[in-house]
Enzyme design. Sequence first.
Site, PDB file in Angstrom:
ATOM      1  N   ASP A 173       0.908  -1.139   0.000  1.00 28.77           N
ATOM      2  CA  ASP A 173       0.000   0.000   0.000  1.00 28.77           C
ATOM      3  C   ASP A 173       0.946   1.187   0.000  1.00 28.77           C
ATOM      4  OD1 ASP A 173      -1.557   2.206   0.611  1.00 28.77           O
ATOM      5  OD2 ASP A 173      -3.038   0.989   1.662  1.00 28.77           O
ATOM      6  N   HIS A 174       1.197   1.743  -1.180  1.00 25.05           N
ATOM      7  CA  HIS A 174       2.328   2.676  -1.276  1.00 25.05           C
ATOM      8  C   HIS A 174       2.129   3.924  -0.407  1.00 25.05           C
ATOM      9  CE1 HIS A 174      -0.185   4.530  -4.387  1.00 25.05           C
ATOM     10  NE2 HIS A 174       0.453   5.639  -4.121  1.00 25.05           N
ATOM     11  N   HIS A 203      -5.904   2.641   0.826  1.00 25.70           N
ATOM     12  CA  HIS A 203      -5.224   3.852   1.312  1.00 25.70           C
ATOM     13  C   HIS A 203      -6.001   4.549   2.438  1.00 25.70           C
ATOM     14  CE1 HIS A 203      -2.914   3.086  -2.164  1.00 25.70           C
ATOM     15  NE2 HIS A 203      -3.638   3.744  -3.027  1.00 25.70           N
TER      16      HIS A 203
END
Length: 507
Positions: free
Chosen positions: A198-199, A261
């Site tokens: 999950d950047h 996110h």
Amino acid sequence: MTGGNPLRDAQDRRLPRIAGPSGLVIFGVTGDLSRKKLMPAVYDLANRGLLPPGFSLIGFARRDWADQDFAQVVHDAVREHSRTPFREEVWQQLAEGFRFVPGEFSDDQAFENLGSTIEELDKARGTGGNFAFYLSVPPKFFPKVVRQLKDHGLSEGRGDSWRRAVIEKPFGHDLASAQELNKVVHEVFRPSDVFRIDHYLGKETVQNILALRFANTMFEPLWNRSYVDHVQITMAEDIGIGGRAGYYDGIGSARDVIQNHLLQLLALTAMEEPASFDAKALVAEKLKVLMAVKLPQDLGKHTVRGQYAHGWQGGEEVLGYLEEEGIDPNSTTDTYAAIKLEIDNRRWAGVPFYLRTGKRLGRRVTEIAIVFQRAPYSPFDTTDTQELGQNALVIRVQPDEGVTIRFGSKVPGTSMEIRDVTMDFAYGESFTESSPEAYERLLLDVLLGDANLFPRHQEVEESWRILDPVEAFWENAGKPEQYTAGTWGPKAAQEMLARDGRSWRRP
Ligand SMILES: NC(=O)c1ccc[n+]([C@@H]2O[C@H](COP(=O)([O-])OP(=O)(O)OC[C@H]3O[C@@H](n4cnc5c(N)ncnc54)[C@H](OP(=O)(O)O)[C@@H]3O)[C@@H](O)[C@H]2O)c1
């Protein structure tokens, strides 16, 4: 031994974290993500001296390329997208470890070739058999690639060496599919060897939520239902779907952004203080708060979805979602979603968390706003405070990274007029070093085996548990409301907050 000298201890802990002998295999190496983010991140890490000298990169894709062709592609991607300056000597050393393996995911021989390439690199460059497999591929291929790795004996290292899987989002499209995928992945890799990307968690500003809350004394006493009125978490994009129609249609903004996110941001904002910052302790707290998240009863009143219509953005005329290439003109996919959530625990009972995301909105911004209650009593004339809003602490995740605090202040002059002012912390002004890209941080963490910034399967499943009823409700709720591109979303979203006596922030 450091002999207990606190100064030296502090310095030792700030030694650069350098990956040990290792290599990376990227599946889907010809894709968009690989060229724009992964290849540049590998170079930037090498340029910062954080990769081992024999680091090796293997690309796997359906192209008839030799190693040199692959190296040229990486070179072009690095030149175009890397964060740090190009240095020939760094590039030369890195490129010696590049190999390309052509093949389809269903091609057994290609996986055998991958195995031989890994062995050859172990001997030539001393990677120690330590390899991470990055699945930068369409999600429907995740199970296939993982099974191929097992069938060809690549998923387990020999002796002390490690093998890790890095899996991109989306991790499933609902709870059942996420559970199924977790089952397949865990049949092959140990849970501690699976790194789900999950950047957002790789962003400095997101990690700073933990610093802000738990390294200071002045915020945490207010961080609860006694002082907080509500929380707004926004991820707004100004772009449309670009060339990603095939991926996006049928998925939509809630699955694409809220499930991962925004619920991760909610978890970091709302969780209790972890016992330590190791992955286990962090996951335990994030999971606990996600388990306490509840949807309101009436989803018709407390969720909104929209779809962008033709409009103007940044002086440019843009198409509506249904006119975009590759989109079914009858599509009901949401490009905007807003959801009200409640957290059933002692800290947050009665404090709504409003989450919203959308494409083609007013501007690109991600922020978390903690909006505080009004003072219980005001000794000032109402006319003097009519311009005064609520106190707010805003964590600006991107762009323009930093933190803003809004509070009331006396307007200079002879009357006691009070208006909102802001106090600002900006990363760019307070620190000289620029923030690494999220993928840089996360790739390094994978090579170091540091799982702090990666959601565990229980968190992923819990997030789907929250979102699934919303998606099911929307499926039978007709068409999403159209909103003009370049605006702040559908009218129903404004009405949703107005019913609660609140309004969305204009970031
Ligand atoms: N792009 C982004 O910004 C972004 C952001 C977040 C998450 N992601 C996720 O990251 C992953 C990759 O995204 P992407 O945008 O890079 O996708 P993409 O541009 O569509 O690339 C997909 C890659 O998979 C390869 N591939 C597809 N089918 C194959 C097969 N049967 N055998 C071998 N290779 C095959 C493609 O190779 P060919 O060139 O041969 O077709 C290509 O290299 C996806 O899971 C996506 O959801 C992407």
